[in-house]
Design an enzyme around this catalytic site. Structure first.
Site, PDB file in Angstrom:
ATOM      1  N   GLU A   1      -2.258   4.221  26.755  1.00 36.07           N
ATOM      2  CA  GLU A   1      -2.773   2.890  27.073  1.00 36.07           C
ATOM      3  C   GLU A   1      -2.332   2.430  28.456  1.00 36.07           C
ATOM      4  OE1 GLU A   1      -3.641  -1.498  25.296  1.00 36.07           O
ATOM      5  OE2 GLU A   1      -2.828   0.041  23.979  1.00 36.07           O
ATOM      6  N   SER A   2      -1.121   2.785  28.836  1.00 39.94           N
ATOM      7  CA  SER A   2      -0.652   2.411  30.176  1.00 39.94           C
ATOM      8  C   SER A   2      -1.535   3.021  31.254  1.00 39.94           C
ATOM      9  CB  SER A   2       0.805   2.856  30.367  1.00 39.94           C
ATOM     10  OG  SER A   2       1.656   2.138  29.510  1.00 39.94           O
TER      11      SER A   2
END
Length: 136
Positions: A60-61
């Site tokens: 997700e980062s």
């Protein structure tokens, strides 16, 4: 824009608190492709395996940062969908994630993320979709 310019933008903005806690480092960045690393140590389950949720945070980062680079500094972005399939455990060293853009649209971006261990073996495959919000 050059690769170095995107990395400079990321460093200028700083990483989030969770990324810092987990030791995530982005080493290559553009809207089309990002590469990041994360140590296994400190991100494990009680039995010593890399926590599956840590893989999701890494994915997700990268997807969120890629979407932000695509959207530009005046737009806000949010993740709306993420999934991950865990193929193999990691117990030591670092994992490396490569996020590749599937689509870069006006309001939505999608990335495929492949995470590998130190031996180059795939440990996780993830996909994230992010929404680019209207300017306010």
């Amino acid at each position: 824009m050059e690769q170095a310019d995107f990395l400079a933008m990321i460093r200028e903005r700083g990483s989030g608190a969770l990324d810092k806690k987990m030791g995530i480092e982005i080493i290559e960045a553009s809207p089309q492709r990002l590469v990041g690393t994360m140590p296994v140590e400190g991100n494990t389950q009680p039995i010593g395996l890399l926590h599956g949720g840590a893989n999701v945070v890494l994915a997700e980062s990268l997807g969120s940062v890629g979407t932000q680079l695509h959207a530009g500094p005046t737009r806000r972005i949010v993740g709306v969908d993420i999934n991950a399939t865990h193929h193999k455990s990691a117990t030591k060293g670092i994992v490396t994630a490569v996020a590749t853009a599937v689509s870069l649209g006006k309001t939505m971006c999608c990335y495929d993320i492949v995470i590998t261990n130190d031996e180059g073996q795939r440990t996780c495959t993830a996909r994230i979709t992010c929404l680019i919000l209207a300017e306010r």
